[in-house]
Design a protein around this motif. Structure first.
Motif, PDB file in Angstrom:
ATOM      1  N   UNK A   1       0.845  -1.191   0.000  1.00  0.00           N
ATOM      2  CA  UNK A   1       0.000   0.000   0.000  1.00  0.00           C
ATOM      3  C   UNK A   1       0.887   1.250   0.000  1.00  0.00           C
ATOM      4  N   UNK A   2       0.683   2.122  -0.959  1.00  0.00           N
ATOM      5  CA  UNK A   2       1.464   3.354  -1.066  1.00  0.00           C
ATOM      6  C   UNK A   2       0.518   4.529  -1.279  1.00  0.00           C
ATOM      7  N   UNK A   3       0.665   5.571  -0.448  1.00  0.00           N
ATOM      8  CA  UNK A   3      -0.211   6.733  -0.613  1.00  0.00           C
ATOM      9  C   UNK A   3       0.398   7.981  -0.001  1.00  0.00           C
ATOM     10  N   UNK A   4      -0.116   9.126  -0.428  1.00  0.00           N
ATOM     11  CA  UNK A   4       0.277  10.434   0.095  1.00  0.00           C
ATOM     12  C   UNK A   4      -0.979  11.278   0.236  1.00  0.00           C
ATOM     13  N   UNK A   5      -0.987  12.135   1.266  1.00  0.00           N
ATOM     14  CA  UNK A   5      -2.135  13.010   1.519  1.00  0.00           C
ATOM     15  C   UNK A   5      -1.748  14.453   1.232  1.00  0.00           C
ATOM     16  N   UNK A   6      -2.636  15.146   0.524  1.00  0.00           N
ATOM     17  CA  UNK A   6      -2.436  16.561   0.189  1.00  0.00           C
ATOM     18  C   UNK A   6      -3.541  17.369   0.872  1.00  0.00           C
ATOM     19  N   UNK A   7      -3.152  18.321   1.697  1.00  0.00           N
ATOM     20  CA  UNK A   7      -4.100  19.184   2.390  1.00  0.00           C
ATOM     21  C   UNK A   7      -4.048  20.586   1.795  1.00  0.00           C
ATOM     22  N   UNK A   8      -5.218  21.203   1.648  1.00  0.00           N
ATOM     23  CA  UNK A   8      -5.316  22.529   1.046  1.00  0.00           C
ATOM     24  C   UNK A   8      -5.965  23.512   2.020  1.00  0.00           C
ATOM     25  N   UNK A   9      -5.562  24.746   1.944  1.00  0.00           N
ATOM     26  CA  UNK A   9      -6.171  25.810   2.736  1.00  0.00           C
ATOM     27  C   UNK A   9      -7.588  26.036   2.209  1.00  0.00           C
ATOM     28  N   UNK A  10      -8.589  25.808   3.038  1.00  0.00           N
ATOM     29  CA  UNK A  10      -9.981  25.919   2.593  1.00  0.00           C
ATOM     30  C   UNK A  10     -10.365  27.358   2.253  1.00  0.00           C
ATOM     31  N   UNK A  11      -9.626  28.332   2.780  1.00  0.00           N
ATOM     32  CA  UNK A  11      -9.953  29.730   2.517  1.00  0.00           C
ATOM     33  C   UNK A  11      -9.372  30.239   1.205  1.00  0.00           C
ATOM     34  N   UNK A  12      -8.236  29.653   0.786  1.00  0.00           N
ATOM     35  CA  UNK A  12      -7.547  30.171  -0.411  1.00  0.00           C
ATOM     36  C   UNK A  12      -7.345  29.142  -1.507  1.00  0.00           C
ATOM     37  N   UNK A  13      -7.418  27.853  -1.168  1.00  0.00           N
ATOM     38  CA  UNK A  13      -7.158  26.809  -2.150  1.00  0.00           C
ATOM     39  C   UNK A  13      -5.686  26.463  -2.305  1.00  0.00           C
ATOM     40  N   UNK A  14      -4.806  27.169  -1.604  1.00  0.00           N
ATOM     41  CA  UNK A  14      -3.375  26.876  -1.708  1.00  0.00           C
ATOM     42  C   UNK A  14      -3.042  25.569  -0.995  1.00  0.00           C
ATOM     43  N   UNK A  15      -2.038  24.856  -1.517  1.00  0.00           N
ATOM     44  CA  UNK A  15      -1.616  23.609  -0.889  1.00  0.00           C
ATOM     45  C   UNK A  15      -0.945  23.930   0.447  1.00  0.00           C
ATOM     46  N   UNK A  16      -1.511  23.375   1.500  1.00  0.00           N
ATOM     47  CA  UNK A  16      -0.993  23.645   2.852  1.00  0.00           C
ATOM     48  C   UNK A  16       0.069  22.635   3.271  1.00  0.00           C
ATOM     49  N   UNK A  17      -0.150  21.349   2.899  1.00  0.00           N
ATOM     50  CA  UNK A  17       0.766  20.315   3.386  1.00  0.00           C
ATOM     51  C   UNK A  17       0.709  19.063   2.520  1.00  0.00           C
ATOM     52  N   UNK A  18       1.825  18.338   2.529  1.00  0.00           N
ATOM     53  CA  UNK A  18       1.898  16.995   1.955  1.00  0.00           C
ATOM     54  C   UNK A  18       2.355  16.071   3.071  1.00  0.00           C
ATOM     55  N   UNK A  19       1.615  15.005   3.276  1.00  0.00           N
ATOM     56  CA  UNK A  19       1.865  14.109   4.401  1.00  0.00           C
ATOM     57  C   UNK A  19       1.990  12.671   3.896  1.00  0.00           C
ATOM     58  N   UNK A  20       3.019  11.954   4.364  1.00  0.00           N
ATOM     59  CA  UNK A  20       3.134  10.535   4.033  1.00  0.00           C
ATOM     60  C   UNK A  20       1.897   9.779   4.472  1.00  0.00           C
ATOM     61  N   UNK A  21       1.375   8.910   3.613  1.00  0.00           N
ATOM     62  CA  UNK A  21       0.068   8.312   3.896  1.00  0.00           C
ATOM     63  C   UNK A  21       0.051   6.837   4.233  1.00  0.00           C
ATOM     64  N   UNK A  22       1.204   6.180   4.280  1.00  0.00           N
ATOM     65  CA  UNK A  22       1.179   4.722   4.471  1.00  0.00           C
ATOM     66  C   UNK A  22       0.821   4.316   5.904  1.00  0.00           C
ATOM     67  N   UNK A  23       1.616   4.744   6.869  1.00  0.00           N
ATOM     68  CA  UNK A  23       1.302   4.442   8.265  1.00  0.00           C
ATOM     69  C   UNK A  23      -0.011   5.100   8.666  1.00  0.00           C
ATOM     70  N   UNK A  24      -0.233   6.300   8.176  1.00  0.00           N
ATOM     71  CA  UNK A  24      -1.463   7.032   8.464  1.00  0.00           C
ATOM     72  C   UNK A  24      -2.694   6.210   8.059  1.00  0.00           C
ATOM     73  N   UNK A  25      -2.632   5.562   6.879  1.00  0.00           N
ATOM     74  CA  UNK A  25      -3.758   4.747   6.414  1.00  0.00           C
ATOM     75  C   UNK A  25      -3.991   3.557   7.340  1.00  0.00           C
ATOM     76  N   UNK A  26      -2.905   2.915   7.759  1.00  0.00           N
ATOM     77  CA  UNK A  26      -3.034   1.775   8.667  1.00  0.00           C
ATOM     78  C   UNK A  26      -3.645   2.198   9.994  1.00  0.00           C
TER      79      UNK A  26
END
Length: 321
Positions: free
Chosen positions: A83-108
């Motif tokens: 299983x391989x994944x990444x999470x992308x979070x965006x600022x809801x007020x502006x639409x700008x990319x706020x963060x990129x987070x490793x998603x493998x352990x997070x998914x588990x």
């Protein structure tokens, strides 16, 4: 923009913090403050991989974003997880990319949090024996999270390859509990709680193998065609899920729905139980079933908590973007 690499996740967030994040977002979904966007999940015709996107928006956060990734079945031979994944979070007020987070352990962690929440809200309070069907990478996370929800005294398990059950046995030993590999008939006869965590496309657990009063958390079916339990067992149970739309299309309920054994109106979001709008289990003899399909909002909730913790602990990597 903040980057939280995969290797940092385990040091930043605990299973209990994951559980709290998932519980909160399920409650937001029940209040209709949060919603998931349609899932995209495709066999890409290369490396036998499944790849897709899960996304959504939680107004209470506010949390906006997506998880991209999937399942590469040949990765273990390359020394990396399937299983391989990444999470992308965006600022809801502006639409700008706020963060990129490793998603493998997070998914588990978020998958285990969802099933353990179902045990907290739906299993009998006197549950003593927990059964695990499946012994892959996720099974250890499932069992560790589940053991905190009831005073379990014994663990039993079944896997198509029995040698792999050592993973489950090791987690039981960590908790000081006895473990026994059993047949499916034996597992159903003694388990008060059953977690299924496989990648099966054929029903493993049958309706006549499960006794009254059992709680079942079906956590492996997240794609059209997958199936862990017999459709007749779903029809026999009182059914709860993370999201009804996914449950009837890519979750365990897809087969009972297509066979006309249940209607989507008979499925309840677990968030409704969390916020007190549904009583959950109604009797000691009732079979309850949680169809954990894995919604994007779970990933976003836990990823957002990770970012906040990374900032607070000075572990966030900030880059211009």
């Amino acid at each position: 923009m903040i980057i939280v690499p995969e290797k940092a996740i385990g040091e930043l967030i605990s299973p209990s913090e994951c559980l709290a994040a998932v519980e909160q977002v399920f409650a937001s979904m029940a209040r209709r403050s949060a919603y998931n966007f349609p899932v995209i999940r495709e066999a890409i015709g290369y490396q036998d991989a499944l790849y897709g996107f899960k996304s959504g928006f939680d107004r209470d956060g506010p949390t906006l974003g997506l998880k991209a990734g999937g399942f590469w079945p040949h990765n273990m031979a390359k020394g990396i997880t399937n299983h391989q994944s990444s999470v992308f979070l965006f600022d809801a007020d502006t639409g700008r990319c706020r963060a990129i987070v490793g998603g493998n352990l997070l998914t588990a962690l978020r998958t285990a949090a969802a099933s353990s929440l179902s045990i907290r809200y739906l299993a009998r309070t006197d549950a003593k024996v927990i059964g695990i069907i499946g012994a892959g990478h996720q099974s250890a996370f499932q069992l560790r999270a589940a053991l905190g929800q009831r005073k379990f005294e014994r663990v039993v398990g079944w896997n198509v390859e029995p040698d792999m059950l050592k993973r489950v046995a090791d987690v039981a030993a960590e908790a000081g509990l006895p473990f026994e590999p059993v047949s499916l008939d034996q597992l159903g006869a003694v388990a008060d709680v059953i977690i299924t965590i496989t990648s099966s496309f054929n029903a493993i657990l049958k309706a006549d193998q499960v006794r009254p009063g059992t709680h079942i958390a079906c956590m492996g079916t997240d794609t059209k065609g997958k199936q862990e339990v017999e459709a007749a067992l779903v029809a026999k149970a009182t059914v709860f899920t993370d999201e009804i739309a996914q449950s009837v299309t890519i979750g365990e309920c897809q087969h009972a729905i297509s066979a006309g054994l249940i209607k989507d109106s008979q499925i309840t979001e677990i968030g409704q139980v969390i916020i007190g709008k549904h009583p959950g289990r109604s009797s000691a003899d009732e079979i309850t079933l949680f169809d954990g399909t894995g919604v994007g909002l779970q990933d976003l909730a836990v990823a957002s908590a990770v970012v906040d913790l990374a900032i607070a602990k000075g572990a966030a990597i900030e880059v211009e973007f």
